[in-house]
Design a protein around this motif. Structure first.
Motif, mmCIF file in Angstrom:
data_model
loop_
_atom_site.group_PDB
_atom_site.id
_atom_site.type_symbol
_atom_site.label_atom_id
_atom_site.label_comp_id
_atom_site.label_asym_id
_atom_site.label_seq_id
_atom_site.Cartn_x
_atom_site.Cartn_y
_atom_site.Cartn_z
ATOM 1 N N ASN A 207 22.800 -16.037 31.801
ATOM 2 C CA ASN A 207 23.439 -14.843 31.264
ATOM 3 C C ASN A 207 22.384 -13.886 30.528
ATOM 4 O O ASN A 207 22.786 -13.404 29.214
ATOM 5 C CB ASN A 207 24.761 -15.480 30.137
ATOM 6 N N ASP A 208 21.383 -13.631 31.141
ATOM 7 C CA ASP A 208 20.429 -12.665 30.965
ATOM 8 C C ASP A 208 19.648 -12.993 29.514
ATOM 9 O O ASP A 208 19.235 -12.131 28.920
ATOM 10 C CB ASP A 208 21.235 -11.165 30.448
ATOM 11 N N ILE A 209 19.603 -14.392 29.308
ATOM 12 C CA ILE A 209 18.809 -14.796 28.171
ATOM 13 C C ILE A 209 17.972 -15.798 28.826
ATOM 14 O O ILE A 209 18.308 -16.660 29.624
ATOM 15 C CB ILE A 209 19.799 -15.530 27.070
ATOM 16 N N LEU A 210 16.673 -16.039 28.341
ATOM 17 C CA LEU A 210 15.956 -16.987 28.936
ATOM 18 C C LEU A 210 16.127 -17.992 27.721
ATOM 19 O O LEU A 210 15.585 -18.060 26.517
ATOM 20 C CB LEU A 210 14.271 -16.567 28.955
ATOM 21 N N TYR A 211 15.974 -19.191 28.065
ATOM 22 C CA TYR A 211 16.251 -20.568 27.200
ATOM 23 C C TYR A 211 15.179 -21.576 27.543
ATOM 24 O O TYR A 211 14.779 -21.833 28.522
ATOM 25 C CB TYR A 211 17.728 -21.373 27.323
ATOM 26 N N ALA A 212 14.326 -21.915 26.403
ATOM 27 C CA ALA A 212 13.331 -23.054 26.492
ATOM 28 C C ALA A 212 13.614 -24.015 25.557
ATOM 29 O O ALA A 212 14.010 -23.741 24.395
ATOM 30 C CB ALA A 212 11.985 -22.052 25.928
ATOM 31 N N PHE A 213 13.533 -25.216 26.074
ATOM 32 C CA PHE A 213 13.679 -26.538 25.226
ATOM 33 C C PHE A 213 12.273 -27.260 24.769
ATOM 34 O O PHE A 213 11.862 -27.826 25.752
ATOM 35 C CB PHE A 213 14.480 -27.386 26.217
ATOM 36 N N PRO A 214 12.018 -27.338 23.513
ATOM 37 C CA PRO A 214 10.750 -27.773 23.271
ATOM 38 C C PRO A 214 11.019 -29.177 22.947
ATOM 39 O O PRO A 214 12.270 -29.789 22.600
ATOM 40 C CB PRO A 214 10.406 -27.000 21.859
ATOM 41 N N PHE A 215 9.953 -30.271 22.809
ATOM 42 C CA PHE A 215 10.254 -31.632 22.176
ATOM 43 C C PHE A 215 8.834 -31.878 21.768
ATOM 44 O O PHE A 215 7.801 -31.078 21.940
ATOM 45 C CB PHE A 215 10.737 -32.398 23.204
ATOM 46 N N ALA A 216 8.664 -32.839 21.113
ATOM 47 C CA ALA A 216 7.477 -33.440 20.394
ATOM 48 C C ALA A 216 7.550 -35.097 20.483
ATOM 49 O O ALA A 216 8.302 -35.503 20.242
ATOM 50 C CB ALA A 216 7.298 -32.776 19.060
ATOM 51 N N TYR A 217 6.197 -35.403 20.216
ATOM 52 C CA TYR A 217 6.092 -36.742 20.093
ATOM 53 C C TYR A 217 4.740 -37.099 19.136
ATOM 54 O O TYR A 217 3.929 -36.356 18.943
ATOM 55 C CB TYR A 217 5.959 -37.619 21.371
ATOM 56 N N THR A 218 4.942 -38.263 18.712
ATOM 57 C CA THR A 218 3.543 -38.573 17.852
ATOM 58 C C THR A 218 3.172 -40.079 17.838
ATOM 59 O O THR A 218 4.141 -40.796 18.261
ATOM 60 C CB THR A 218 4.080 -38.469 16.364
ATOM 61 N N GLY A 219 1.982 -40.384 17.608
ATOM 62 C CA GLY A 219 1.669 -42.024 17.822
ATOM 63 C C GLY A 219 2.028 -42.664 16.460
ATOM 64 O O GLY A 219 1.797 -42.345 15.421
ATOM 65 N N MET A 220 2.802 -43.853 16.576
ATOM 66 C CA MET A 220 3.050 -44.684 15.684
ATOM 67 C C MET A 220 2.766 -46.027 16.110
ATOM 68 O O MET A 220 2.993 -46.550 17.152
ATOM 69 C CB MET A 220 4.741 -44.517 15.334
#
Length: 525
Positions: A207-220
């Motif tokens: 619909n004329d919009i660009l969607y970007a989906f971020p994510f993140a991880y960390t060491g535990m």
């Protein structure tokens, strides 16, 4: 297809689920499968898994390889429907090919993990019948997706930047190109901190919009992960006692980064908490379809193998203003295919794998895969045929599709043709063939096995001295003789109604190599 031998012996052979038989959904059909080949033959086994299938210009393109184990460089392989063979078209400087993307009528590959240094990430495009590599995405360690928006090509990445001489930060970035990947400019970057690695994995225009989906991880390590979540960890840490734990709600109450052509903003479009990431968003029936993963302390590497107890996957439809949950239950979505009239999902639910089909996201038709296929990973649909890529390397095509109501109707179903490849002592079992010895154990042993009409089992071997056949009862009539042909020689002709296994050993008799066949009964596990 013959089913005259529903005996205890054959039940033992093909038990591959839990002891309690799962129930099947209504409107369910069994897909009988046959292997059309083993595309990545000769690669080490982490690399043979088929990550993606994409039909383009009359060929079926195969994505394979492993960017965790690092198995590249990787050949571009395509199944040619004209002659039924796999063609090598190009070699990409990547540890694997995870996805193909059709963008502006061009077939492209985002470079998931370059075998080059990290100063640039790569993308590959098929233009005028030839593949071209663009090594031009700044510091693009992992290029995850490509999308066209407002006459520019966008790449979503995991990227790094330097601060001073000794500090590196790892963030997710979007780069934009006005010349189909030759040059790029930074369009957006996620936050960065000294504890986490950020990435942008999925990218889609809607619909004329660009969607970007971020994510993140960390060491535990286990001292920082609550004990109740330890059962969901991989069998060993990723590095230095650390597990890669996906972080939830990294944008707070927002779920997605959007661009309207003028400015970037954050939006809350999903009614969920503890959102880890959105995987493989796609557009169908005028809506943006969003597969979500939610939960706490989810091991990133373990989640790729199965859905751990604290994780939940759901499917949502967003129309630009409202979001509604799509009512279909599953444990995992493995792949998505959309056609003009239908949407297909490859899902796992209650230890069975299904292809589910819908035209309206309300009514669903279920196609159950044979239970012995316990490692499907990718899906494509071409000319009324399903193609299923597996973790262990076989590419299957659908044959008969049969309505079924009960698990007992499917539990013995196996592919009529399979390919097996192994370096011993591991990786030898494939469906109804088990490789147990090779002439040269430093090289692969290979078996091409097919059960044909008339109780004929035809086998071709390479570098094999011993293997077992677990008689594929689903395709046989045990009221008649079984004929076994190995390397174009008939080696066994007799009744097999009282046995379940043929052990085949290559022996030397009077300076000739002869196959010795020993019938047996497969022991209960």
């Amino acid at each position: 297809m013959k089913r005259s031998r529903l005996t205890v012996l054959s039940m033992i052979i093909y038990v591959c689920l839990t002891q309690a038989d799962p129930s099947l959904p209504k409107n369910c059909h069994l897909i009988e499968l046959t292997s059309v080949g083993f595309p990545a033959a000769g690669c080490e086994h982490p690399a043979v898994r088929i990550n993606d299938l994409q039909f383009f210009n009359g060929r079926l393109y195969i994505g394979y390889g492993d960017a965790v184990i690092n198995t590249g460089p990787t050949d571009i392989l395509a199944f040619d429907f004209n002659d039924g063979t796999f063609k090598k078209e190009f070699t990409v400087d990547e540890e694997g090919i995870y996805t193909y993307k059709i963008v502006d009528s061009l077939l492209m590959i985002p470079g998931i993990d370059a075998t080059d240094d990290w100063h640039f990430g790569n993308m590959y495009v098929l233009e005028n019948g030839a593949w071209k590599k663009h090594r031009s995405i700044p510091n693009g360690i992992h290029v995850n997706d490509l999308e066209s928006y407002n006459e520019k090509l966008y790449a979503s990445t995991g990227t790094f930047g330097n601060i001073g001489d000794s500090i590196e930060c790892y963030f997710g970035a979007l780069f934009a190109s006005a010349d189909t990947g030759k040059t790029w400019e930074l369009a957006y970057a996620t936050p960065s901190d000294n504890q986490s690695i950020f990435r942008i994995t999925a990218l889609i225009a809607y619909n004329d919009i660009l969607y970007a989906f971020p994510f993140a991880y960390t060491g535990m390590d286990t001292t920082t992960i609550p004990e109740k979540f330890h059962v969901g960890l991989t069998t060993k840490p990723f590095a230095e006692g650390k597990y890669l734990i996906v972080l939830e709600d990294i944008l707070g109450t927002n779920d997605v980064v959007t661009f309207d052509g003028t400015r970037w903003s954050y939006q809350d479009i999903l009614p969920v908490k503890n959102l880890c990431y959105v995987s493989k968003p796609f557009v169908f029936d005028g809506k943006l379809i969003l597969p979500t993963l939610t939960g706490e302390y989810i091991d990133y590497l373990q989640e790729n193998k199965h859905c751990v107890a604290q994780a939940e996957q759901k499917l949502y439809a967003f129309d630009g203003s409202q979001t509604k949950e799509i009512k279909i239950h599953y444990d995992r979505i493995l792949d998505v295919v959309t056609k003009t009239e239908y949407m297909f999902l490859l899902i796992q639910n209650n230890d069975l794998y299904y292809i589910v089909q819908t035209s309206d996201m309300k009514k669903w038709t279920y196609y159950v895969l044979p239970p012995v296929i316990d490692d499907p990973r990718s899906l494509e649909y071409v000319d009324n045929t399903f193609f299923v890529g597996t973790e262990s390397g076989n590419l299957f095509a659908s044959q008969e599709i049969i309505p079924v109501k009960d698990f007992s109707e499917i539990d013995q179903c196996v592919p009529d043709r399979i390919h097996a490849e192994a370096k011993l002592p591991s990786d030898g079992h494939y469906y109804w063939i088990t490789i147990t010895d090779c002439a040269d154990r430093t090289d692969f042993g290979r078996v091409d096995a097919e059960v044909k009409y008339g109780n004929i089992i035809k086998i071709t071997t390479e570098n094999i001295t011993r293997f077992s056949i677990l008689l594929p009862a689903y395709h046989m009539d045990f009221l008649h003789e079984t004929t076994l042909i190995i390397n174009d020689q008939v080696v066994y002709e007799r009744m097999t109604d009282s046995i379940s296994e043929l052990v085949c050993t290559l022996t030397e008799q009077e300076s000739e190599h002869v196959w010795k066949i020993e019938p047996g009964i497969r022991a209960a596990p």
